[in-house]
Design a protein around this motif. Structure first.
Motif, short mmCIF file in Angstrom:
data_model
loop_
_atom_site.label_atom_id
_atom_site.label_comp_id
_atom_site.label_asym_id
_atom_site.label_seq_id
_atom_site.Cartn_x
_atom_site.Cartn_y
_atom_site.Cartn_z
N VAL A 70 0.80 -1.16 0.05
CA VAL A 70 0.02 0.03 0.15
C VAL A 70 0.91 1.32 0.03
O VAL A 70 1.61 1.69 0.92
N ALA A 71 0.73 2.05 -0.97
CA ALA A 71 1.58 3.32 -1.15
C ALA A 71 1.36 4.10 0.04
O ALA A 71 0.21 4.32 0.38
N PRO A 72 2.08 5.16 0.10
CA PRO A 72 1.90 6.30 1.35
C PRO A 72 0.57 7.13 0.96
O PRO A 72 0.31 7.42 -0.18
N GLY A 73 -0.14 7.24 2.21
CA GLY A 73 -1.50 8.12 1.69
C GLY A 73 -2.50 7.48 1.12
O GLY A 73 -3.38 7.67 0.81
N GLU A 74 -2.37 6.22 0.55
CA GLU A 74 -3.52 5.12 0.05
C GLU A 74 -3.98 4.12 0.96
O GLU A 74 -3.73 3.84 1.85
N ASN A 75 -4.88 3.67 0.17
CA ASN A 75 -5.89 2.56 0.77
C ASN A 75 -5.72 1.33 0.02
O ASN A 75 -5.42 1.40 -1.15
N GLY A 76 -5.54 0.11 0.71
CA GLY A 76 -5.24 -1.06 0.04
C GLY A 76 -6.00 -2.36 0.48
O GLY A 76 -6.58 -2.14 1.89
N TYR A 77 -6.58 -3.24 -0.28
CA TYR A 77 -7.25 -4.39 -0.01
C TYR A 77 -6.49 -5.46 -0.01
O TYR A 77 -5.85 -5.81 -0.88
N ALA A 78 -6.78 -6.54 0.92
CA ALA A 78 -5.98 -7.70 0.84
C ALA A 78 -7.12 -8.65 1.21
O ALA A 78 -8.02 -8.77 1.90
N TYR A 79 -6.98 -9.95 0.52
CA TYR A 79 -8.04 -10.99 0.52
C TYR A 79 -7.11 -12.24 0.83
O TYR A 79 -6.18 -12.35 0.48
N VAL A 80 -8.12 -13.21 1.27
CA VAL A 80 -7.67 -14.69 1.29
C VAL A 80 -9.01 -15.43 1.18
O VAL A 80 -9.94 -14.83 1.81
N THR A 81 -8.83 -16.50 0.60
CA THR A 81 -9.99 -17.36 0.30
C THR A 81 -9.83 -18.57 1.19
O THR A 81 -8.84 -19.27 1.23
N CYS A 82 -11.17 -18.95 1.49
CA CYS A 82 -10.93 -20.32 2.52
C CYS A 82 -10.79 -21.61 1.34
O CYS A 82 -11.30 -21.30 0.34
N PRO A 83 -10.35 -22.74 1.95
CA PRO A 83 -10.40 -23.80 1.05
C PRO A 83 -11.81 -24.22 0.51
O PRO A 83 -13.00 -23.87 1.11
N SER A 84 -11.86 -25.04 -0.51
CA SER A 84 -13.18 -25.16 -1.33
C SER A 84 -13.93 -25.93 -0.35
O SER A 84 -13.73 -26.73 0.47
N GLY A 85 -15.17 -25.55 -0.36
CA GLY A 85 -16.09 -25.86 0.60
C GLY A 85 -16.28 -25.66 1.97
O GLY A 85 -17.10 -25.94 2.79
N GLU A 86 -15.45 -24.59 2.11
CA GLU A 86 -15.49 -23.83 3.45
C GLU A 86 -15.85 -22.27 3.50
O GLU A 86 -15.76 -21.88 2.37
N VAL A 87 -16.25 -21.73 4.60
CA VAL A 87 -16.54 -20.33 4.77
C VAL A 87 -15.66 -19.80 5.95
O VAL A 87 -15.38 -20.69 6.87
N PRO A 88 -15.73 -18.53 5.75
CA PRO A 88 -14.78 -17.90 7.09
C PRO A 88 -15.97 -17.82 8.28
O PRO A 88 -17.05 -17.23 8.12
N THR A 89 -15.42 -18.09 9.26
CA THR A 89 -16.16 -17.98 10.61
C THR A 89 -15.50 -16.61 11.52
O THR A 89 -16.14 -16.02 12.30
N GLY A 90 -14.41 -16.17 10.92
CA GLY A 90 -13.72 -15.06 11.64
C GLY A 90 -12.62 -14.69 10.75
O GLY A 90 -11.97 -15.27 9.76
N GLY A 91 -11.88 -13.78 11.24
CA GLY A 91 -10.67 -13.21 10.33
C GLY A 91 -9.73 -11.84 10.82
O GLY A 91 -10.56 -11.29 11.94
N GLY A 92 -9.02 -11.51 10.32
CA GLY A 92 -8.44 -10.39 10.64
C GLY A 92 -7.04 -10.05 9.69
O GLY A 92 -7.43 -10.53 8.39
N GLY A 93 -6.08 -9.53 10.04
CA GLY A 93 -4.83 -9.55 9.23
C GLY A 93 -3.82 -9.03 9.96
O GLY A 93 -3.74 -8.93 11.13
N GLN A 94 -2.85 -8.72 9.50
CA GLN A 94 -1.28 -8.12 9.80
C GLN A 94 -0.90 -7.09 9.18
O GLN A 94 -1.31 -6.96 7.73
N THR A 95 -0.29 -6.24 9.73
CA THR A 95 0.29 -5.03 8.92
C THR A 95 1.90 -4.96 9.02
O THR A 95 2.43 -5.94 9.80
N SER A 96 2.73 -4.59 8.23
CA SER A 96 4.06 -4.54 8.26
C SER A 96 4.49 -3.56 9.21
O SER A 96 5.88 -3.73 9.42
#
Length: 133
Positions: free
Chosen positions: A68-94
């Protein structure tokens, strides 16, 4: 000073009457049939005696880093394995100069959005806890 004592005693008497009437009203209230508070969570005392088919697996998956460039917004995605759905989540920053502004499920994926308030490029990545529906 002589006027303060009667006023204080009157105020205490009024508070006492209000408290007593509130307690009486609460004691006389009829149940509405709706549960009060959160329902109890039942955890087996010995999980090994529980039917293993009833215990769904909970995989934790982590996505790729997204710059994510300075002053900008960025999106990050992660997809669950086939046949599964997310029950919670979050993320990490550098670093400390990038902040999450959103974190939510989207179908079988988890999405995080970060805003970079720093002067250099920073990164984010999404993490999800997935299970079978």
């Amino acid at each position: 000073m002589a006027r303060i004592k009667p006023l204080a005693l009157t105020a205490l008497a009024v508070v006492g009457v209000l408290a007593a009437s509130t307690a009486t009203a609460a004691a006389e209230a009829k149940p509405t049939g709706k549960p009060v508070g959160k329902p109890a969570v039942v955890i087996p005392h010995n999980p090994t005696t529980t039917n293993p088919q009833l215990l769904a697996a909970h995989d934790q998956v982590t996505g790729d880093w997204v710059d994510v460039a300075p002053g900008e917004n960025g999106y990050a995605y992660v997809t669950c394995p086939s046949g599964e759905v997310p029950t919670g989540g979050g993320g990490q920053t550098s670093a400390y100069a990038i902040f999450f502004t959103d974190s939510y499920p989207d179908g079988s994926s988890w999405v995080v959005r970060g805003t970079n308030t720093g002067s250099g490029t920073e990164s984010i990545r999404a993490t999800a806890v997935c299970t079978t529906p």
